[in-house]
Design an enzyme around this catalytic site. Structure first.
Site, PDB file in Angstrom:
ATOM      1  N   ASP A 159       0.843  -1.193   0.000  1.00 46.45           N
ATOM      2  CA  ASP A 159       0.000   0.000   0.000  1.00 46.45           C
ATOM      3  C   ASP A 159       0.885   1.252   0.000  1.00 46.45           C
ATOM      4  O   ASP A 159       2.095   1.163   0.160  1.00 46.45           O
ATOM      5  CB  ASP A 159      -0.931   0.030   1.210  1.00 46.45           C
ATOM      6  N   ASP A 176       1.241   5.215   1.526  1.00 45.54           N
ATOM      7  CA  ASP A 176       0.774   6.218   2.487  1.00 45.54           C
ATOM      8  C   ASP A 176       1.263   7.589   2.047  1.00 45.54           C
ATOM      9  O   ASP A 176       2.342   7.717   1.473  1.00 45.54           O
ATOM     10  CB  ASP A 176       1.347   5.929   3.878  1.00 45.54           C
ATOM     11  N   ASP A 202       8.819   5.511  13.182  1.00 44.10           N
ATOM     12  CA  ASP A 202       9.496   4.508  14.010  1.00 44.10           C
ATOM     13  C   ASP A 202      10.941   4.262  13.571  1.00 44.10           C
ATOM     14  O   ASP A 202      11.891   4.615  14.260  1.00 44.10           O
ATOM     15  CB  ASP A 202       8.682   3.203  14.108  1.00 44.10           C
TER      16      ASP A 202
HETATM   17  P1  ATP Z   1       4.022  -2.423   5.832  1.00 48.96           P
HETATM   18  O1  ATP Z   1       2.868  -1.661   5.233  1.00 48.96           O
HETATM   19  O2  ATP Z   1       4.882  -3.156   4.889  1.00 48.96           O
HETATM   20  O3  ATP Z   1       3.585  -3.242   6.997  1.00 48.96           O
HETATM   21  P2  ATP Z   1       4.828   0.191   6.703  1.00 48.96           P
HETATM   22  O4  ATP Z   1       6.180   0.711   7.083  1.00 48.96           O
HETATM   23  O5  ATP Z   1       4.135   0.864   5.572  1.00 48.96           O
HETATM   24  O6  ATP Z   1       5.017  -1.349   6.459  1.00 48.96           O
HETATM   25  P3  ATP Z   1       2.516   0.865   8.236  1.00 48.96           P
HETATM   26  O7  ATP Z   1       1.970   0.213   9.459  1.00 48.96           O
HETATM   27  O8  ATP Z   1       1.741   0.819   6.987  1.00 48.96           O
HETATM   28  O9  ATP Z   1       3.958   0.237   8.010  1.00 48.96           O
HETATM   29  O10 ATP Z   1       2.811   2.369   8.629  1.00 48.96           O
HETATM   30  C1  ATP Z   1       3.176   3.351   7.672  1.00 48.96           C
HETATM   31  C2  ATP Z   1       4.256   4.242   8.244  1.00 48.96           C
HETATM   32  O11 ATP Z   1       3.753   4.918   9.417  1.00 48.96           O
HETATM   33  C3  ATP Z   1       5.494   3.508   8.737  1.00 48.96           C
HETATM   34  O12 ATP Z   1       6.394   3.280   7.670  1.00 48.96           O
HETATM   35  C4  ATP Z   1       6.045   4.466   9.749  1.00 48.96           C
HETATM   36  O13 ATP Z   1       6.716   5.546   9.147  1.00 48.96           O
HETATM   37  C5  ATP Z   1       4.782   5.022  10.399  1.00 48.96           C
HETATM   38  N1  ATP Z   1       4.366   4.210  11.553  1.00 48.96           N
HETATM   39  C6  ATP Z   1       3.493   3.186  11.574  1.00 48.96           C
HETATM   40  N2  ATP Z   1       3.337   2.696  12.804  1.00 48.96           N
HETATM   41  C7  ATP Z   1       4.133   3.438  13.606  1.00 48.96           C
HETATM   42  C8  ATP Z   1       4.396   3.461  15.016  1.00 48.96           C
HETATM   43  N3  ATP Z   1       3.823   2.585  15.812  1.00 48.96           N
HETATM   44  N4  ATP Z   1       5.245   4.399  15.471  1.00 48.96           N
HETATM   45  C9  ATP Z   1       5.838   5.312  14.647  1.00 48.96           C
HETATM   46  N5  ATP Z   1       5.638   5.331  13.328  1.00 48.96           N
HETATM   47  C10 ATP Z   1       4.792   4.424  12.809  1.00 48.96           C
HETATM   48 MG    MG Z   2       2.288   0.492   4.832  1.00 49.94          MG
END
Ligand code: ATP
Ligand code: MG
Length: 451
Positions: free
Chosen positions: A72, A74, A154
């Protein structure tokens, strides 16, 4: 765009207080705009058109740079949730702890977050910032600049911003170097960041497994001390998180990481106990690993998976242990019934598993005790059970982990060859619940919202 960022782009020095920013132009990175969803691009374009800053951020940028296909995309912007909402018809502001906007574009939902700011200002209202006694952030709705936003993310590899207009990546935390080195590094002081949100420890295990990265030592070392903070996280959020841990296609590696980091016991304490103390611990370990390998393969080949199957496998060790104890004083049947209740209720104190899944776990287990009784009409009745297919897979799982069932699996394999069960009806039952499908992140609630 902020002045100092403009200065940076034009070659002027940023002010001394600003973060060190690297701007990586198109010819110095591997992200091609063609691989970004049109929905994300069009949302960014619209925000730019309304004079807001907007970037692709997070896993989308990380995975594109690594040559993978993001699941996805963001978007991060300086527009407030209300401003985003008023720009996009049919968008929705969701979340309380962490407010974001879901913008629907065709069949896709793009998550738009407003740049987060720092929490150390006293004047903030309760709806913006709220912290528990242990330092956990109960509200994270303080807005700020892009550089503050980068610091609120994070891991450094999750804090890269891509601007599709000039095709540059903006890196405030050294994320691109860490991405190239294969290092997972938390931004800021690791202990504070884990205290703010203990789920970040689970995310460390998940990303280390997913990306096959090493966890930086300063990021890893506080985990063993702080792992118990997971007990303060709501069991509903932990259920959502568990799906991501074990149903994203790299569940086996994630399980091994979670155990290595001492996190697994805070999710499945009864299973951890059996894995450490039972004389059958090797078999239990093999069985869980095999269940996760099967799940990973099903996901890779686009098949549906059910959390109930994984739960049935993970809770099988404590079920067996508990049954063995109860059998000393009770009939086999009573011991089984009581053990089921004990184990499932015990698990629900850690992770809130929706009832529809615990019912399926019970059905898969019940059938394990029916499968050996195949005489007369019994085989036909068992094979007609809606969960027969899952139960048969579970039996094969027990065998492949080393349990001797005296050829029961082979008997049922033959039986099905002689009495074919229409694949479609079995698969439909296997997948009876929509949540059995690998979750598309776009269609689920964002986990940062529901602490
Ligand atoms: P994936 O979608 O592959 O699981 P992702 O890195 O996109 O990985 P998401 O949960 O979709 O993870 O979150 C999008 C973004 O939001 C992360 O890349 C990070 O920058 C931020 N993020 C998400 N959860 C947290 C958290 N608990 N604390 C700080 N930042 C976060
Ligand atoms: Mg994501």
């Amino acid at each position: 765009m902020r002045t100092w960022l403009k200065n940076k782009l034009s070659g002027k020095k940023p002010p001394a207080t600003a973060l060190k920013i690297s701007v990586i132009p198109r010819d110095k990175h591997d992200i091609s705009r063609r691989r970004i969803s049109n929905a994300a691009l069009s949302v960014i374009k619209r925000l730019h058109g309304a004079n807001f800053d907007a970037y692709l951020v997070g896993g989308g940028v990380r995975d594109l740079q690594l040559g993978g296909s993001p699941k996805d995309f963001d978007v991060a912007t300086n527009a407030t949730p209300e401003q985003v909402h008023s720009l996009f018809k049919g968008s929705r502001i969701v979340g309380r702890r962490f407010r974001i906007v879901h913008v629907r574009h065709g069949r896709e939902i793009i998550e738009v977050t407003t740049f987060r700011g720092s929490h150390d200002q006293d004047k903030l209202g309760k709806n913006q910032s709220k912290q528990s006694d242990t330092g956990m952030l109960l509200r994270d709705n303080v807005y700020g600049s892009i550089e503050e936003d980068a610091l609120r993310r994070d891991f450094t590899v999750n804090a890269l911003y891509y601007n599709p207009e000039n095709r540059s990546i903006y890196d405030f935390t050294g994320g691109l170097d860490d991405l190239r080195a294969g290092t997972l590094k938390l931004i800021g002081d690791p202990e504070t960041r884990y205290r703010e949100d203990p789920v970040r420890m689970l995310r460390a295990a998940r990303f280390a497994a997913k990306l096959r990265f090493n966890i930086d030592s300063a990021t890893e070392s506080p985990i063993s001390q702080l792992a118990n903070l997971l007990e303060d996280v709501s069991s509903a959020r932990l259920f959502d998180e568990m799906l991501k841990l074990f149903q994203s296609g790299y569940g086996e590696r994630t399980f091994l990481q979670l155990r290595r980091l001492g996190l697994y016991k805070h999710l499945f304490s009864q299973t951890e106990w059996a894995l450490c103390h039972s004389s059958a611990s090797e078999f239990y370990h093999a069985m869980i690993v095999q269940a996760l390998q099967n799940t990973d393969k099903r996901i890779e080949s686009g098949k549906s998976v059910t959390p109930a199957f994984i739960m049935a496998a993970m809770l099988w060790p404590p079920l067996q242990e508990s049954m063995a104890k109860l059998k000393q004083h009770e009939s086999d049947q009573d011991a089984y019934q009581k053990a089921c209740q004990q184990v499932i209720n015990g698990q629900l104190t850690q992770i809130s598993i929706p009832k529809r899944f615990t019912i399926t776990v019970r059905e898969i287990w019940d059938l394990q005790f029916r499968l050996p009784n195949y005489n007369g009409k019994r085989a036909e009745r068992t094979a007609a059970h809606p969960r027969f297919r899952a139960a048969y897979d579970f039996l094969l799982l027990r065998e492949s982990a080393g349990e001797d069932t005296a050829g029961l699996g082979a008997w049922w394999t033959d039986y099905q060859q002689q009495h074919p069960i229409p694949e479609t009806s079995q698969e439909r039952e296997y997948n009876r619940d929509d949540d059995f499908k690998p979750r598309k992140r776009n269609h689920r609630r964002r986990n940062r919202n529901n602490v």
